[in-house]
Design a protein around this motif. Structure first.
Motif, mmCIF file in Angstrom:
data_model
loop_
_atom_site.group_PDB
_atom_site.id
_atom_site.type_symbol
_atom_site.label_atom_id
_atom_site.label_comp_id
_atom_site.label_asym_id
_atom_site.label_seq_id
_atom_site.Cartn_x
_atom_site.Cartn_y
_atom_site.Cartn_z
ATOM 1 N N GLU A 90 -5.211 8.666 3.520
ATOM 2 C CA GLU A 90 -5.372 7.297 3.023
ATOM 3 C C GLU A 90 -4.858 7.155 1.601
ATOM 4 O OE1 GLU A 90 -9.370 5.957 3.847
ATOM 5 O OE2 GLU A 90 -9.142 6.429 5.984
ATOM 6 N N TRP A 91 -5.012 8.200 0.789
ATOM 7 C CA TRP A 91 -4.459 8.140 -0.566
ATOM 8 C C TRP A 91 -2.934 8.017 -0.484
ATOM 9 C CZ3 TRP A 91 -0.897 10.714 -3.515
ATOM 10 C CH2 TRP A 91 -0.914 10.438 -4.892
ATOM 11 N N ALA A 92 -2.317 8.830 0.375
ATOM 12 C CA ALA A 92 -0.856 8.781 0.514
ATOM 13 C C ALA A 92 -0.415 7.435 1.088
ATOM 14 C CB ALA A 92 -0.389 9.918 1.424
ATOM 15 N N ALA A 93 -1.177 6.919 2.045
ATOM 16 C CA ALA A 93 -0.808 5.648 2.676
ATOM 17 C C ALA A 93 -0.833 4.503 1.664
ATOM 18 C CB ALA A 93 -1.755 5.340 3.830
ATOM 19 N N VAL A 94 -1.812 4.500 0.779
ATOM 20 C CA VAL A 94 -1.880 3.453 -0.251
ATOM 21 C C VAL A 94 -0.625 3.482 -1.117
ATOM 22 C CG1 VAL A 94 -3.077 2.700 -2.347
ATOM 23 C CG2 VAL A 94 -4.397 3.273 -0.308
ATOM 24 N N GLN A 95 -0.170 4.696 -1.480
ATOM 25 C CA GLN A 95 1.031 4.811 -2.310
ATOM 26 C C GLN A 95 2.250 4.253 -1.567
ATOM 27 O OE1 GLN A 95 -0.136 5.933 -5.304
ATOM 28 N NE2 GLN A 95 -1.988 6.248 -4.083
ATOM 29 N N VAL A 96 2.358 4.558 -0.299
ATOM 30 C CA VAL A 96 3.515 4.105 0.486
ATOM 31 C C VAL A 96 3.452 2.598 0.717
ATOM 32 C CG1 VAL A 96 4.749 4.314 2.678
ATOM 33 C CG2 VAL A 96 3.781 6.356 1.594
ATOM 34 N N PHE A 97 2.279 2.100 1.113
ATOM 35 C CA PHE A 97 2.132 0.656 1.336
ATOM 36 C C PHE A 97 2.333 -0.124 0.038
ATOM 37 C CE2 PHE A 97 -0.713 1.694 5.141
ATOM 38 C CZ PHE A 97 0.214 1.264 6.081
ATOM 39 N N ALA A 98 2.022 0.488 -1.097
ATOM 40 C CA ALA A 98 2.177 -0.185 -2.389
ATOM 41 C C ALA A 98 3.644 -0.364 -2.758
ATOM 42 C CB ALA A 98 1.462 0.604 -3.488
ATOM 43 N N ASP A 99 4.499 0.503 -2.243
ATOM 44 C CA ASP A 99 5.906 0.491 -2.638
ATOM 45 C C ASP A 99 6.802 -0.298 -1.691
ATOM 46 O OD1 ASP A 99 5.383 2.024 -4.869
ATOM 47 O OD2 ASP A 99 5.794 3.935 -3.874
ATOM 48 N N SER A 100 6.302 -0.606 -0.491
ATOM 49 C CA SER A 100 7.132 -1.306 0.495
ATOM 50 C C SER A 100 6.279 -2.296 1.278
ATOM 51 C CB SER A 100 7.765 -0.319 1.482
ATOM 52 O OG SER A 100 8.526 0.659 0.811
ATOM 53 N N GLU A 101 6.942 -3.313 1.825
ATOM 54 C CA GLU A 101 6.223 -4.253 2.677
ATOM 55 C C GLU A 101 5.806 -3.566 3.972
ATOM 56 O OE1 GLU A 101 8.299 -7.909 3.252
ATOM 57 O OE2 GLU A 101 8.628 -8.217 1.105
ATOM 58 N N PHE A 102 4.746 -4.083 4.569
ATOM 59 C CA PHE A 102 4.139 -3.433 5.730
ATOM 60 C C PHE A 102 5.150 -3.154 6.836
ATOM 61 C CE2 PHE A 102 2.014 -3.729 9.877
ATOM 62 C CZ PHE A 102 1.104 -2.696 9.755
ATOM 63 N N HIS A 103 5.977 -4.142 7.165
ATOM 64 C CA HIS A 103 6.904 -3.964 8.293
ATOM 65 C C HIS A 103 8.003 -2.947 8.004
ATOM 66 C CE1 HIS A 103 9.030 -6.972 5.820
ATOM 67 N NE2 HIS A 103 10.138 -6.496 6.369
ATOM 68 N N GLN A 104 8.190 -2.601 6.720
ATOM 69 C CA GLN A 104 9.213 -1.616 6.362
ATOM 70 C C GLN A 104 8.673 -0.185 6.353
ATOM 71 O OE1 GLN A 104 10.297 -3.257 2.531
ATOM 72 N NE2 GLN A 104 12.074 -4.320 3.379
ATOM 73 N N VAL A 105 7.355 -0.059 6.351
ATOM 74 C CA VAL A 105 6.728 1.265 6.284
ATOM 75 C C VAL A 105 6.671 1.884 7.677
ATOM 76 C CG1 VAL A 105 4.561 2.494 5.794
ATOM 77 C CG2 VAL A 105 5.364 0.689 4.254
ATOM 78 N N THR A 106 6.957 3.187 7.761
ATOM 79 C CA THR A 106 6.826 3.896 9.028
ATOM 80 C C THR A 106 5.742 4.960 8.899
ATOM 81 O OG1 THR A 106 8.432 5.634 8.475
ATOM 82 C CG2 THR A 106 9.293 3.588 9.448
ATOM 83 N N LEU A 107 5.168 5.312 10.022
ATOM 84 C CA LEU A 107 4.167 6.382 10.012
ATOM 85 C C LEU A 107 4.796 7.715 9.625
ATOM 86 C CD1 LEU A 107 1.912 5.551 13.100
ATOM 87 C CD2 LEU A 107 1.320 5.392 10.677
ATOM 88 N N GLN A 108 6.084 7.872 9.898
ATOM 89 C CA GLN A 108 6.772 9.094 9.486
ATOM 90 C C GLN A 108 6.761 9.226 7.960
ATOM 91 O OE1 GLN A 108 7.800 7.023 11.816
ATOM 92 N NE2 GLN A 108 8.661 8.118 13.568
ATOM 93 N N GLN A 109 6.979 8.124 7.262
ATOM 94 C CA GLN A 109 6.932 8.142 5.795
ATOM 95 C C GLN A 109 5.551 8.563 5.302
ATOM 96 O OE1 GLN A 109 8.521 3.925 5.527
ATOM 97 N NE2 GLN A 109 9.297 4.741 3.595
ATOM 98 N N ILE A 113 -0.685 -6.782 -2.250
ATOM 99 C CA ILE A 113 0.406 -7.751 -2.419
ATOM 100 C C ILE A 113 1.466 -7.549 -1.340
ATOM 101 C CG2 ILE A 113 2.301 -8.477 -3.916
ATOM 102 C CD1 ILE A 113 0.517 -7.575 -6.309
ATOM 103 N N ASN A 114 1.874 -6.306 -1.115
ATOM 104 C CA ASN A 114 3.000 -6.007 -0.229
ATOM 105 C C ASN A 114 2.647 -6.007 1.241
ATOM 106 O OD1 ASN A 114 4.933 -5.697 -2.240
ATOM 107 N ND2 ASN A 114 4.516 -3.523 -2.514
ATOM 108 N N SER A 115 1.458 -5.539 1.566
ATOM 109 C CA SER A 115 1.171 -5.234 2.973
ATOM 110 C C SER A 115 0.016 -6.004 3.587
ATOM 111 C CB SER A 115 0.892 -3.724 3.122
ATOM 112 O OG SER A 115 2.049 -2.979 2.803
ATOM 113 N N VAL A 116 -0.816 -6.644 2.764
ATOM 114 C CA VAL A 116 -1.955 -7.387 3.320
ATOM 115 C C VAL A 116 -1.598 -8.865 3.304
ATOM 116 C CG1 VAL A 116 -4.409 -7.884 3.143
ATOM 117 C CG2 VAL A 116 -3.545 -5.634 2.476
ATOM 118 N N TYR A 117 -1.256 -9.408 4.464
ATOM 119 C CA TYR A 117 -0.795 -10.776 4.547
ATOM 120 C C TYR A 117 -1.979 -11.752 4.546
ATOM 121 C CZ TYR A 117 3.408 -8.268 5.878
ATOM 122 O OH TYR A 117 4.475 -7.396 5.893
ATOM 123 N N PRO A 118 -1.734 -13.028 4.174
ATOM 124 C CA PRO A 118 -2.840 -13.995 4.050
ATOM 125 C C PRO A 118 -3.729 -14.103 5.280
ATOM 126 C CG PRO A 118 -0.840 -14.891 3.085
ATOM 127 C CD PRO A 118 -0.447 -13.594 3.734
#
Length: 201
Positions: free
Chosen positions: A22-41, A115-120
């Motif tokens: 979850e710590w790593a996921a927060v870093q990845v989700f923080a840097d890219s929009e949700f639809h651009q993030v992959t589980l591989q990343q 901001i990047n990954s949690v939509y309204p």
């Protein structure tokens, strides 16, 4: 279940592995929009296998929800701790305002993830227990102020919450997006005075 892998019950998961993911996921989700993030990343950032992600969460959506839930749970816990022993309503609401600013000052990646990954739509549905708990806490504090005749009672409490949230989250998020230096919590006094004048009778 996704990818043919059954999700393990959380009671059978290793807490240290879950925390690392979850710590790593927060870093990845923080840097890219949700639809651009992959589980591989995320698996690469967490130094675990893709199968482990599926066994622990089942999907990218579930992993984002878990990150959001634990972040908001931490915020709710801090808020309850800081509210203990505060008598006047104005001081209670001021402390709520400060705790949120301080939380994003201390956890900028969590703010960027939101901001990047949690939509309204996700905010509107209160999809995680952490969101529900935080919303209930905010509503109880604002409702108390309306009952005491301190806060504007001409609008419903949920609308007052939207107004309060809107100001607070906009301030926090734009501070991060604009890359400004310094802590927003250090400007808490003047910012809260502005908000207080807007919502009181």
């Amino acid at each position: 279940m996704r990818n043919g892998t059954a999700v393990l019950p959380e009671s059978r998961q290793d807490p240290a592995v879950r925390q690392r993911i979850e710590w790593a996921a927060v870093q990845v989700f923080a840097d890219s929009e949700f639809h651009q993030v992959t589980l591989q990343q995320i698996a690469k950032a967490a130094q675990c296998s893709l199968q482990t992600l599926y066994r622990y969460y089942g999907s990218k959506e579930a992993l984002l929800s878990a990150c959001l839930h634990h972040g908001l749970e931490q915020l709710a816990e801090r808020m309850l701790d800081h509210l203990a022993g505060i008598d006047t309503f104005r001081d209670r609401l001021s402390k709520v305002f400060w705790v949120v600013l301080d939380f994003f000052d201390r956890n900028p990646q969590m703010g960027r993830m939101m901001i990047n990954s949690v939509y309204p739509g996700r905010w509107g549905s209160d999809t995680t227990p952490g969101q529900q708990r935080l919303t209930e806490l905010f509503l109880s504090v604002l409702g108390e102020g309306q009952e005491q005749g301190i806060l504007n009672g001409q609008v419903a409490t949920p609308i007052l919450l939207d107004f309060f949230y809107g100001v607070l989250l906009r301030i926090s998020q734009m501070h991060l997006l604009r890359g400004r230096t310094g802590r927003m919590a250090d400007q808490h006094g003047v910012l809260f005075d502005m908000l207080w004048r807007a919502i009181t009778v």
